[in-house]
Structures are given as C-alpha cells and as structure tokens.
Design a protein around this motif. Structure first.
Motif, PDB file in Angstrom:
ATOM      1  N   ALA A   1    -115.509 116.140   8.705  1.00 25.23           N
ATOM      2  CA  ALA A   1    -116.863 115.505   9.299  1.00 25.23           C
ATOM      3  C   ALA A   1    -116.508 114.973  10.639  1.00 25.23           C
ATOM      4  CB  ALA A   1    -117.075 114.254   8.329  1.00 25.23           C
ATOM      5  N   MET A   2    -115.164 114.719  10.917  1.00 25.37           N
ATOM      6  CA  MET A   2    -114.550 114.021  12.130  1.00 25.37           C
ATOM      7  C   MET A   2    -114.555 115.417  13.167  1.00 25.37           C
ATOM      8  SD  MET A   2    -114.324 111.045  12.782  1.00 25.37           S
ATOM      9  CE  MET A   2    -113.026 110.836  14.160  1.00 25.37           C
ATOM     10  N   ASN A   3    -114.013 116.434  12.687  1.00 23.53           N
ATOM     11  CA  ASN A   3    -113.910 117.672  13.225  1.00 23.53           C
ATOM     12  C   ASN A   3    -115.404 118.311  13.671  1.00 23.53           C
ATOM     13  OD1 ASN A   3    -111.122 117.795  13.726  1.00 23.53           O
ATOM     14  ND2 ASN A   3    -111.076 118.856  11.663  1.00 23.53           N
ATOM     15  N   GLU A   4    -116.376 118.238  12.948  1.00 20.39           N
ATOM     16  CA  GLU A   4    -117.779 118.753  13.104  1.00 20.39           C
ATOM     17  C   GLU A   4    -118.391 117.750  14.133  1.00 20.39           C
ATOM     18  OE1 GLU A   4    -119.997 118.797   9.499  1.00 20.39           O
ATOM     19  OE2 GLU A   4    -118.600 120.273   8.627  1.00 20.39           O
ATOM     20  N   HIS A   5    -118.038 116.408  14.191  1.00 17.86           N
ATOM     21  CA  HIS A   5    -118.634 115.418  14.941  1.00 17.86           C
ATOM     22  C   HIS A   5    -117.839 115.699  16.512  1.00 17.86           C
ATOM     23  CE1 HIS A   5    -120.405 111.902  16.571  1.00 17.86           C
ATOM     24  NE2 HIS A   5    -119.043 111.518  16.957  1.00 17.86           N
ATOM     25  N   MET A   6    -116.569 115.769  16.313  1.00 16.12           N
ATOM     26  CA  MET A   6    -116.131 116.366  17.736  1.00 16.12           C
ATOM     27  C   MET A   6    -116.477 117.721  18.540  1.00 16.12           C
ATOM     28  SD  MET A   6    -114.226 113.632  18.374  1.00 16.12           S
ATOM     29  CE  MET A   6    -113.190 114.146  19.643  1.00 16.12           C
ATOM     30  N   ASP A   7    -116.926 118.493  17.568  1.00 22.70           N
ATOM     31  CA  ASP A   7    -117.433 119.912  18.003  1.00 22.70           C
ATOM     32  C   ASP A   7    -118.633 119.447  18.496  1.00 22.70           C
ATOM     33  OD1 ASP A   7    -114.940 121.346  17.509  1.00 22.70           O
ATOM     34  OD2 ASP A   7    -115.876 121.975  15.542  1.00 22.70           O
ATOM     35  N   LEU A   8    -119.565 118.848  17.798  1.00 30.78           N
ATOM     36  CA  LEU A   8    -120.726 118.499  18.149  1.00 30.78           C
ATOM     37  C   LEU A   8    -120.761 117.754  19.459  1.00 30.78           C
ATOM     38  CD1 LEU A   8    -123.767 118.631  17.780  1.00 30.78           C
ATOM     39  CD2 LEU A   8    -123.607 116.202  16.386  1.00 30.78           C
ATOM     40  N   MET A   9    -120.118 116.935  19.809  1.00 27.72           N
ATOM     41  CA  MET A   9    -119.746 116.010  21.086  1.00 27.72           C
ATOM     42  C   MET A   9    -119.342 117.081  22.238  1.00 27.72           C
ATOM     43  SD  MET A   9    -120.904 113.127  20.464  1.00 27.72           S
ATOM     44  CE  MET A   9    -120.539 112.334  22.132  1.00 27.72           C
ATOM     45  N   ALA A  10    -118.438 117.698  21.858  1.00 29.46           N
ATOM     46  CA  ALA A  10    -117.956 118.585  22.902  1.00 29.46           C
ATOM     47  C   ALA A  10    -118.833 119.884  23.307  1.00 29.46           C
ATOM     48  CB  ALA A  10    -116.710 119.635  22.571  1.00 29.46           C
ATOM     49  N   ASP A  11    -119.755 120.153  22.378  1.00 23.97           N
ATOM     50  CA  ASP A  11    -120.944 120.979  22.960  1.00 23.97           C
ATOM     51  C   ASP A  11    -121.919 120.208  23.696  1.00 23.97           C
ATOM     52  OD1 ASP A  11    -122.438 123.469  22.476  1.00 23.97           O
ATOM     53  OD2 ASP A  11    -123.852 122.497  21.096  1.00 23.97           O
ATOM     54  N   LEU A  12    -122.236 119.111  23.430  1.00 21.62           N
ATOM     55  CA  LEU A  12    -123.280 118.081  24.007  1.00 21.62           C
ATOM     56  C   LEU A  12    -122.597 117.979  25.486  1.00 21.62           C
ATOM     57  CD1 LEU A  12    -124.478 115.659  21.499  1.00 21.62           C
ATOM     58  CD2 LEU A  12    -125.772 117.410  22.519  1.00 21.62           C
ATOM     59  N   VAL A  13    -121.237 117.481  25.651  1.00 21.14           N
ATOM     60  CA  VAL A  13    -120.777 117.394  26.943  1.00 21.14           C
ATOM     61  C   VAL A  13    -120.808 118.636  27.713  1.00 21.14           C
ATOM     62  CG1 VAL A  13    -118.688 116.715  27.943  1.00 21.14           C
ATOM     63  CG2 VAL A  13    -119.327 115.468  26.205  1.00 21.14           C
TER      64      VAL A  13
END
Length: 163
Positions: A7-19
């Motif tokens: 879940a943390m990795n998915e969240h970090m990937d999502l945040m990196a994509d948004l940035v």
C-alpha cells in the motif's frame, strides 16, 4: 506487514506520478494561459459604447474608492454595493444575454458567464479587496492609537499615584 508495504509503495508511486505531471505542467509555463488571454482580448470590440461605459464605471468606482479611503462608513456601503453587484452577476448575465441585440454588436454573454465574470465581477471584487485592505489598515491604525492612549493613561495614573 507485506500489505502495508504494498500500500505504501502504491501510494508513493501515485504521488510520484502526480508530482511528475505537475512539474510537466509547470515546465510548459504560462504560454497557454497567455494565449487564451490574448484570444479573449482580441475577441472583444473595445470601441462599443456600452463597454467604454462599463470600463468608465469601474474606473470611476475605483477613483471614488481611493478618494474616500478615510471615510470608513462610506467605504462599507461601497463594499456592500460591490459585493451585491458580484452576487447579481448571474442574473445580470441572463438579462443581458437575452437583450444583447439592443446594445451590443455581438453576444458576449455565454451561459457560463465568463465574459461578465471578467469584465463585471472581476473589477468589483478587486475594488472590494482594496476596500477590505483599507479597512484592515484603518483598524490597525485605530488599535495602535487606542493602545498608545491606554499606555499614556496608565503612565499618568502611575505618576499621580507616586505624587
């Protein structure tokens, strides 16, 4: 524990994509917004008498706002009138949209009210912000004046007590 890591990795990937998307938009700069503004500006016939009257009205209201800056009660009336004008913008847009042939060369009044928002509500909101800032500065000056008078009064009372 493994689910939490996923879940943390998915969240970090999502945040990196948004940035990444956000920085890509920032790299394009203000050119698209500038192009839209220029297109909007050139689509308007600025020589129409009603537009000249509207701009003159806003200029006169701005001038009255600056000239009456020391009259807070009058400025509060102007503030309320300006915000009332913004509040009535939708109604004004509908009315002008149905009667535009009587005073304009083309229909500027779209159902979403972009034109009226820019040329009617925008300046009124700017004037309201100026009045609000002036009122806040006046209140700050009044607080300073009141506090100084209070300190002088306390010093006078302390001096009278010593005598």
């Amino acid at each position: 524990m493994e689910d939490l890591k996923m879940a943390m990795n998915e969240h970090m990937d999502l945040m990196a994509d948004l940035v990444q998307k956000f920085t890509a938009e920032l790299r394009t700069g203000f050119q698209p917004a500038y192009d839209n503004f220029i297109g909007f500006f050139h689509a308007i016939d600025w020589k129409e008498p009603w537009l000249i009257g509207l701009l003159s009205f806003h200029f006169a209201l701005l001038l009255v706002t600056f000239l009456s800056r020391k009259h807070i009660n009058f400025q509060m009336c102007l503030f309320l009138l300006a915000l009332s004008g913004v509040y009535l913008a939708e109604t004004i847009n509908k009315f002008l949209g149905s009667n535009w042939k009587k005073f304009a060369g083309q229909n500027y009044f779209d159902p979403r009210g972009l034109f009226l928002s820019v040329l009617w509500s925008g300046p009124l909101l700017l004037i309201a912000i100026i009045i609000l800032l002036n009122t806040l500065f006046s209140l700050c000056r009044l607080l300073i004046k009141w506090k100084r008078a209070e300190l002088r009064h306390r010093a006078l009372l302390a001096r009278n007590k010593q005598d």
